[in-house]
Design a protein around this motif. Structure first.
Motif, PDB file in Angstrom:
ATOM      1  N   GLU A 177      32.959 -11.246  15.272  1.00 24.28           N
ATOM      2  CA  GLU A 177      31.971 -12.200  14.794  1.00 24.28           C
ATOM      3  C   GLU A 177      30.617 -11.795  15.371  1.00 24.28           C
ATOM      4  N   VAL A 178      29.722 -11.370  14.498  1.00 15.51           N
ATOM      5  CA  VAL A 178      28.448 -10.811  14.941  1.00 15.51           C
ATOM      6  C   VAL A 178      27.596 -11.885  15.609  1.00 15.51           C
ATOM      7  N   GLY A 196      24.954  -5.655  12.544  1.00 12.58           N
ATOM      8  CA  GLY A 196      26.405  -5.521  12.548  1.00 12.58           C
ATOM      9  C   GLY A 196      26.893  -4.554  11.482  1.00 12.58           C
ATOM     10  N   MET A 197      26.304  -4.661  10.307  1.00 12.97           N
ATOM     11  CA  MET A 197      26.671  -3.730   9.241  1.00 12.97           C
ATOM     12  C   MET A 197      26.369  -2.293   9.634  1.00 12.97           C
ATOM     13  N   ALA A 198      25.181  -2.080  10.180  1.00 17.42           N
ATOM     14  CA  ALA A 198      24.804  -0.731  10.579  1.00 17.42           C
ATOM     15  C   ALA A 198      25.782  -0.185  11.611  1.00 17.42           C
ATOM     16  N   THR A 201      21.985 -10.585  18.930  1.00 12.32           N
ATOM     17  CA  THR A 201      22.018  -9.133  19.080  1.00 12.32           C
ATOM     18  C   THR A 201      20.971  -8.451  18.220  1.00 12.32           C
ATOM     19  N   GLY A 202      20.888  -8.851  16.958  1.00 13.19           N
ATOM     20  CA  GLY A 202      19.927  -8.231  16.066  1.00 13.19           C
ATOM     21  C   GLY A 202      18.501  -8.513  16.470  1.00 13.19           C
ATOM     22  N   VAL A 203      18.233  -9.748  16.903  1.00  8.10           N
ATOM     23  CA  VAL A 203      16.887 -10.113  17.328  1.00  8.10           C
ATOM     24  C   VAL A 203      16.474  -9.287  18.540  1.00  8.10           C
TER      25      VAL A 203
END
Length: 311
Positions: free
Chosen positions: A67-68, A120-122, A72-74
């Motif tokens: 579960e992403v 997450g996709m990357a 994390t992305g930020v």
């Protein structure tokens, strides 16, 4: 070989259940499979009755889930701009918090949910650890913003890189005037901004490659859901995302003597007929309505029986 399967659709139609069931089916036939939840309202752990967190967790033999984490992305995105602000500071350009924030957003700040999803996709698109990766995406609006994110981020990163290059040229000019040609800064090789742009480009390329990716829209047989499904498929096609299948969940197969159930079944049949008429080129899989919550591997097994070829 289709390595990446994405399930999308409006909220509450059972995307997580279908994604988890697909992962279970793929693992059962021998594929090392990862199910990735990019929906901020994570329910993958509930669906498989296993604690699933921000790192891949083994659910059963051959099946993993993650579960992403939205933060994390930020953090990954913001760190680039904080490093840029630090470089400006080294060049004598001071920036306060508001100016850093303005630089960070560049007028097109992606939402944290979409940033986490694309990160997450990357991460898992670039990994060779799993044979198949199944993405459980967020509701429709999030998914469409996600698909637009590579170009949105490219604009933001391009703006920052242009500003950085202007500052570097001025600094180099000043150094050259003071200390001679050998004092100017040389920038060899790719930097973090370039790496991020290339990473986002790779994600966009994979999502549009029908030889690697298939997008399956999950819906329910109701008029409003059908209309949203038609709009979603249209938007996905505008992005050149290969839509292959409609998964119609919660279908009443035997209404029995219940008049209310018979009426609902008639509505559902009309809705499915509308989907077949408006989207004739897509496969349609139907999943029978089940009483109670569909959680746990045993319940997923019942869903698996309704899925088409997922290998």
């Amino acid at each position: 070989m289709t390595r990446f399967l994405l399930y999308g659709g409006k909220g509450g139609v059972g995307k997580t259940t279908v994604a988890a069931a697909t992962g279970h089916r793929l693992a059962a036939v021998g594929h090392e499979t990862l199910v990735v939840s990019t929906d901020p309202a994570h329910s993958l752990g509930d669906a498989v009755e296993t604690d699933v967190g921000g790192d891949p967790t083994e659910i059963q033999s051959g099946l993993w889930g993650v579960e992403v984490d939205p933060q994390t992305g930020v953090d990954s995105y913001r760190s680039l701009f904080e490093a840029l602000a630090s470089e400006f500071s080294d060049a004598g350009i001071r920036m306060d918090e508001d100016e850093i924030a303005e630089l960070f957003t560049s007028g097109v700040m992606p939402g944290s949910d979409e940033l986490a999803a694309i990160e997450g996709m990357a991460t898992y698109i670039e990994s060779d650890r799993w044979d198949r990766v199944v993405f459980d995406t967020a509701p429709t609006g999030h998914t469409l913003r996600l698909l637009d994110l590579p170009s949105v981020m490219d604009r933001g990163v391009a703006t920052a890189m242009d500003l950085r290059d202007q500052v570097r040229r001025k600094v180099n000019t000043a150094r050259t005037m003071m200390f001679g040609p050998m004092a100017s800064r040389r920038d060899d090789g790719p930097d973090d901004f370039t790496a991020m742009r290339e990473r986002m480009e790779r994600v966009g390329t994979v999502l549009r490659n029908p030889e690697q990716t298939a997008f399956r829209v999950v819906t329910i047989p109701e008029t409003m859901a059908v209309r949203e499904t038609e709009r979603l498929v249209g938007k996905l096609r505008e992005f050149d995302v290969p839509v292959t299948t409609l998964v119609v969940n919660k279908v009443i197969e035997d209404a029995g003597d219940c008049q209310r159930c018979q009426g609902k079944q008639a509505v559902q049949e009309a809705a499915i007929a509308q989907l077949r008429d408006s989207l004739p080129d897509l496969d349609i899989w139907t999943i029978p309505d089940q009483s109670g919550e569909v959680t746990g591997i045993e319940a997923l097994e019942r869903v698996v029986d309704s899925l088409g070829a997922v290998e």
